[in-house]
Design an enzyme around this catalytic site. Structure first.
Site, short mmCIF file in Angstrom:
data_model
loop_
_atom_site.label_atom_id
_atom_site.label_comp_id
_atom_site.label_asym_id
_atom_site.label_seq_id
_atom_site.Cartn_x
_atom_site.Cartn_y
_atom_site.Cartn_z
N CYS A 16 0.87 -1.18 0.00
CA CYS A 16 0.00 0.00 0.00
C CYS A 16 0.90 1.23 0.00
O CYS A 16 2.06 1.14 -0.41
CB CYS A 16 -0.96 -0.02 1.19
SG CYS A 16 -0.16 -0.05 2.81
N ASN A 19 2.32 1.30 4.37
CA ASN A 19 2.63 0.01 5.01
C ASN A 19 2.32 0.03 6.51
O ASN A 19 2.98 -0.62 7.31
CB ASN A 19 4.10 -0.40 4.78
CG ASN A 19 4.41 -1.86 5.16
OD1 ASN A 19 5.54 -2.18 5.52
ND2 ASN A 19 3.44 -2.75 5.13
N CYS A 21 -1.41 0.57 7.34
CA CYS A 21 -2.86 0.29 7.44
C CYS A 21 -3.26 -0.90 6.57
O CYS A 21 -3.49 -2.01 7.07
CB CYS A 21 -3.68 1.52 7.04
SG CYS A 21 -3.37 2.98 8.07
N ARG A 22 -3.37 -0.68 5.26
CA ARG A 22 -3.98 -1.71 4.40
C ARG A 22 -3.10 -2.93 4.16
O ARG A 22 -3.58 -4.06 4.26
CB ARG A 22 -4.36 -1.08 3.04
CG ARG A 22 -5.51 -0.10 3.15
CD ARG A 22 -5.64 0.73 1.90
NE ARG A 22 -4.49 1.62 1.74
CZ ARG A 22 -4.26 2.39 0.69
NH1 ARG A 22 -5.11 2.37 -0.34
NH2 ARG A 22 -3.21 3.17 0.64
N SER A 23 -1.82 -2.72 3.83
CA SER A 23 -1.01 -3.92 3.52
C SER A 23 -0.71 -4.77 4.75
O SER A 23 -0.73 -6.01 4.64
CB SER A 23 0.26 -3.57 2.72
OG SER A 23 1.10 -2.69 3.41
N ASP A 136 -8.20 4.14 0.95
CA ASP A 136 -7.20 4.54 1.94
C ASP A 136 -7.93 5.02 3.20
O ASP A 136 -8.65 6.01 3.15
CB ASP A 136 -6.36 5.66 1.34
CG ASP A 136 -5.25 6.13 2.25
OD1 ASP A 136 -5.27 5.77 3.45
OD2 ASP A 136 -4.36 6.86 1.77
P1 4NP Z 1 -1.75 2.71 4.12
O1 4NP Z 1 -2.38 4.06 4.74
O2 4NP Z 1 -1.20 3.11 2.77
O3 4NP Z 1 -2.92 1.82 4.02
O4 4NP Z 1 -0.69 2.27 5.10
C1 4NP Z 1 -1.72 5.29 4.77
C2 4NP Z 1 -0.79 5.53 5.76
C3 4NP Z 1 -0.18 6.76 5.82
C4 4NP Z 1 -0.50 7.75 4.89
C5 4NP Z 1 -1.43 7.49 3.91
C6 4NP Z 1 -2.04 6.26 3.84
N1 4NP Z 1 0.10 9.01 4.98
O5 4NP Z 1 -0.28 9.91 4.18
O6 4NP Z 1 0.98 9.23 5.82
#
Ligand code: 4NP
Length: 169
Positions: A16, A19, A21-23, A136
């Site tokens: 993602c 790294n 939340c989603r992955s 997201d």
């Molecule tokens: P992920 O979520 O891609 O699912 O881990 C996010 C984590 C951090 C950010 C965006 C999405 N960020 O903008 O910091």
């Protein structure tokens, strides 16, 4: 050579943006499905982010809490995806099309690009889906993390089915 034909585990990397939340959610959910099916020797997992902002961080507590609600433990420390991942993994599973684009840019060659897929392509109802991105949840509330968990679980069930059937990779 394909992993199954070579008699070695299929290696899957979930990717993602951050790294956190989603992955890690996909990795945790997939790990629990693999344990349920007793397929630990057949599939190896990791996760990574296309961005570097959260390198070294544990999974987001909101993602961990949503997962815990379903008996899934999230683990791992965030790292950034790298070109070498295309050697080390058979399948690189992006959470959304933006991650997919970034991965296709990072991929060193055509063979590497073929390893990049979207998680929701594996959802058994993907033919009826108009949206193939895992949304997201980072700037959202708890309900967004619940939604991610649902979507990720459906994708992982389909992915496991594909691997078990020997169709991948
Ligand atoms: P992920 O979520 O891609 O699912 O881990 C996010 C984590 C951090 C950010 C965006 C999405 N960020 O903008 O910091």
């Amino acid at each position: 050579m394909a992993a199954a034909a070579a008699g070695r585990p299929v290696r899957v990397l979930f990717v993602c943006l951050g790294n956190i939340c989603r992955s890690p959610t996909a990795e945790g959910v997939m790990r629990s499905l693999i344990a349920r099916e007793g397929m630990e020797a057949e599939i190896q997992l990791d996760s990574a982010g296309t961005g570097s902002w959260h390198v070294g961080s544990a999974p987001d507590p909101r993602a961990a809490s949503a997962a815990r609600g379903r008996g899934v433990a999230l683990s791992g420390i965030a790292r950034q995806a790298r070109a070498e991942d295309f050697e080390a993994f058979d399948l690189i599973v992006a959470m959304d099309r933006s991650n997919q684009r970034d991965l296709l840019e990072l991929a060193p060659d055509a063979e590497a690009r073929e390893k990049v897929r979207l998680l929701r392509e594996f959802d058994l109802s993907s033919g009826e889906l108009s949206e193939l991105d895992v949304p997201d949840p980072y700037y959202g509330g708890g309900e967004h993390f619940e939604e991610v968990l649902e979507i990720v679980a459906a994708g992982c069930e389909g992915l496991l089915e594909e691997i078990r059937a020997g169709r991948l990779p």
